[in-house]
Scaffold this motif. Structure first.
Motif, PDB file in Angstrom:
ATOM      1  N   LEU A 304      22.572 -60.394  50.748  1.00 59.60           N
ATOM      2  CA  LEU A 304      21.365 -60.110  49.973  1.00 59.60           C
ATOM      3  C   LEU A 304      21.437 -58.719  49.359  1.00 59.60           C
ATOM      4  O   LEU A 304      22.055 -57.800  49.901  1.00 59.60           O
ATOM      5  CB  LEU A 304      20.107 -60.292  50.815  1.00 59.60           C
ATOM      6  N   LEU A 305      20.796 -58.602  48.203  1.00 51.56           N
ATOM      7  CA  LEU A 305      20.790 -57.368  47.420  1.00 51.56           C
ATOM      8  C   LEU A 305      19.367 -57.021  47.025  1.00 51.56           C
ATOM      9  O   LEU A 305      18.527 -57.895  46.824  1.00 51.56           O
ATOM     10  CB  LEU A 305      21.638 -57.537  46.148  1.00 51.56           C
ATOM     11  N   GLY A 306      19.111 -55.727  46.890  1.00 52.35           N
ATOM     12  CA  GLY A 306      17.847 -55.255  46.325  1.00 52.35           C
ATOM     13  C   GLY A 306      16.630 -55.504  47.185  1.00 52.35           C
ATOM     14  O   GLY A 306      15.546 -55.744  46.657  1.00 52.35           O
ATOM     15  N   ALA A 307      16.765 -55.417  48.504  1.00 50.71           N
ATOM     16  CA  ALA A 307      15.633 -55.661  49.399  1.00 50.71           C
ATOM     17  C   ALA A 307      14.893 -54.364  49.722  1.00 50.71           C
ATOM     18  O   ALA A 307      15.453 -53.271  49.630  1.00 50.71           O
ATOM     19  CB  ALA A 307      16.112 -56.308  50.686  1.00 50.71           C
ATOM     20  N   GLU A 308      13.644 -54.514  50.124  1.00 53.54           N
ATOM     21  CA  GLU A 308      12.854 -53.397  50.639  1.00 53.54           C
ATOM     22  C   GLU A 308      12.729 -53.547  52.154  1.00 53.54           C
ATOM     23  O   GLU A 308      12.844 -54.654  52.682  1.00 53.54           O
ATOM     24  CB  GLU A 308      11.477 -53.362  49.979  1.00 53.54           C
ATOM     25  N   PRO A 309      12.486 -52.438  52.889  1.00 52.31           N
ATOM     26  CA  PRO A 309      12.502 -52.501  54.350  1.00 52.31           C
ATOM     27  C   PRO A 309      11.240 -53.066  54.984  1.00 52.31           C
ATOM     28  O   PRO A 309      11.189 -53.239  56.202  1.00 52.31           O
ATOM     29  CB  PRO A 309      12.674 -51.034  54.752  1.00 52.31           C
ATOM     30  N   ALA A 310      10.224 -53.334  54.188  1.00 53.63           N
ATOM     31  CA  ALA A 310       8.965 -53.871  54.731  1.00 53.63           C
ATOM     32  C   ALA A 310       8.507 -55.039  53.854  1.00 53.63           C
ATOM     33  O   ALA A 310       8.769 -55.051  52.648  1.00 53.63           O
ATOM     34  CB  ALA A 310       7.890 -52.774  54.767  1.00 53.63           C
ATOM     35  N   PRO A 311       7.899 -56.028  54.468  1.00 51.15           N
ATOM     36  CA  PRO A 311       7.476 -56.110  55.866  1.00 51.15           C
ATOM     37  C   PRO A 311       8.593 -56.389  56.867  1.00 51.15           C
ATOM     38  O   PRO A 311       8.387 -56.290  58.062  1.00 51.15           O
ATOM     39  CB  PRO A 311       6.461 -57.248  55.853  1.00 51.15           C
ATOM     40  N   LYS A 312       9.792 -56.747  56.399  1.00 52.08           N
ATOM     41  CA  LYS A 312      10.929 -56.942  57.295  1.00 52.08           C
ATOM     42  C   LYS A 312      12.118 -56.167  56.770  1.00 52.08           C
ATOM     43  O   LYS A 312      12.334 -56.071  55.562  1.00 52.08           O
ATOM     44  CB  LYS A 312      11.301 -58.434  57.398  1.00 52.08           C
ATOM     45  N   ARG A 313      12.900 -55.629  57.709  1.00 54.52           N
ATOM     46  CA  ARG A 313      14.101 -54.906  57.330  1.00 54.52           C
ATOM     47  C   ARG A 313      15.169 -55.873  56.807  1.00 54.52           C
ATOM     48  O   ARG A 313      15.061 -57.083  56.967  1.00 54.52           O
ATOM     49  CB  ARG A 313      14.619 -54.100  58.524  1.00 54.52           C
ATOM     50  N   GLY A 314      16.191 -55.286  56.199  1.00 62.72           N
ATOM     51  CA  GLY A 314      17.216 -56.113  55.578  1.00 62.72           C
ATOM     52  C   GLY A 314      17.855 -57.092  56.533  1.00 62.72           C
ATOM     53  O   GLY A 314      18.026 -58.274  56.206  1.00 62.72           O
TER      54      GLY A 314
END
Length: 403
Positions: A304-314
């Motif tokens: 996966l690419l381009g994720a944010e850490p919330a509400p769940k981490r990568g």
């Protein structure tokens, strides 16, 4: 040669089956990926990617050439994530179980280190002791480092553990230098790009061995799956990424003490059957992740690419997608991973990159074609790499913090 290969691809487009879309969607329509909202925060503008190359977007199957969701018809919807693109793949068969924007360009951050591993693990003797140089220590201030010191003497295995457990950027420089045969990482990065194209990762262009942001540096969720599959085929890699802790030895001449490092990938501690993987983050890339696990004799990998850490981490988003993948029938598929060397075969032997999942195809060439200088040349990769190099420098707006 390029014209001949494109003719093969064009023929395959006409013969390929209709794209597999989410249940209830009409063929050819774009299905929005399930997303969960991320908290509002200040983010730098993402770099502008190179123009899309249709042949590259269809590598692995026509259904993968979408900006949206692609899953087998009739299966449960995948979980919502914050990642902008992702892929779930069977590590052994290479069948793609589903994805979101599989061939959309993304910035890799430290998952780039997997391409370094796929390139350099076969080249370097893990028992050899080497000296860290000043060039190895040239990394972005404040970025991820394992704690090697200039002039220090370490086994190559120790440096690999520093790379894969603690994402050491100085470790990446050292391994690229050693495997590339030069005084710095330049030759190693060139070898990484050759390896990417040999694997069929035509949308991948490395500028740094560590994943620190660089002009024109991109990859895709599909390409990461190709690279991850090559890594997990190496027993040494599998052992490294499942190592929970390791010791960086003391360096008496540099007056440094030995210390312990821990594996930063929480999947190996918290997900039953975890096989390991790699985390990544830069301001530009946001969170990137590759993780693999085994359940009931079935091995899956998620990218996966381009994720944010919330509400769940990568890693948690990756775990949720793995859970979804394990619920799918074993014959579920929307495409496939191409084999190493398949896209660098001669045009007369090149199989269709758009072959239906599970369709028979000619055996891949035993190795990539090379010029007299030893540089890898891929007929289709040349255009993609050229676009990346020429346009990336003009379009990139760089911020380079890596953890």
């Amino acid at each position: 040669m390029r014209a001949a290969l494109l003719a093969v691809t064009a023929s395959a487009i006409l013969l390929a089956p209709a794209p597999v879309t989410a249940a209830g969607a009409s063929a050819g329509s774009t299905v929005r990926c399930p997303r969960v909202p991320a908290p509002a925060m200040s983010r730098p503008p993402r770099p502008s990617p190179p123009p899309a190359v249709p042949e590259q977007r269809a590598v692995g199957g026509a259904a993968l050439a979408t900006t949206g969701l692609v899953v087998p018809a009739g299966v449960a919807a995948p979980p919502g994530v914050t990642a902008t693109s992702w892929l779930v793949v069977d590590l052994d068969s290479g069948q793609v179980l589903g994805g979101c924007g599989p061939h959309e360009y993304g910035t890799p951050a430290s998952v780039q280190k997997l391409l370094l591993a796929a390139t350099m693990l076969p080249r370097l003797d893990p028992k050899q002791t080497v000296t860290v140089t000043a060039a190895d220590m040239d990394i972005e201030p404040g970025s991820s480092a394992v704690g090697l010191v200039e002039g220090g003497r370490y086994t190559i295995e120790t440096i690999w553990l520093g790379l894969l457990l603690n994402s050491g950027n100085e470790a990446a420089n050292a391994l690229a230098r050693l495997g590339g045969g030069g005084n710095d990482a330049t030759g190693g990065v060139r070898a990484m790009n050759e390896q990417a194209h040999h694997l069929g990762a035509l949308q991948t262009h490395a500028v740094t061995p560590s994943g620190l942001d660089g002009k024109g540096q991109f990859t895709s969720a599909y390409d990461l799956a190709l690279i991850a599959r090559a890594c997990f085929a190496e027993p040494t890699f599998r052992r490294y990424v499942l190592t929970e802790q390791a010791t960086i030895p003391a360096q008496p001449k540099q007056r440094t003490k030995g210390f312990q490092i821990q594996n930063e990938n929480q999947l190996i501690y918290r997900y039953p059957g975890a096989l390991g993987g790699k985390t990544g983050f830069t301001d530009l890339a946001r969170h990137t992740y590759v993780g693999a696990a085994e359940r009931d004799g079935r091995r899956l990998v998620v990218t996966l690419l381009g994720a944010e850490p919330a509400p769940k981490r990568g890693w948690e988003q990756g775990a949720a997608l793995l859970d979804w993948g394990f619920t799918l029938p074993r014959d579920a598929s929307v495409g496939r991973l191409v084999e190493p060397g398949e896209l660098t075969a001669t045009p007369s032997a090149a199989p269709s990159v758009l072959a239906a999942p599970g369709a028979s195809r000619p055996a891949a060439a035993s190795g990539p074609g090379r010029t007299g200088s030893g540089r890898l040349w891929s007929v289709t990769a040349l255009s993609g790499a050229g676009v990346l190099v020429l346009l990336g420098g003009l379009l990139w707006r760089s911020r380079r913090r890596l953890t």
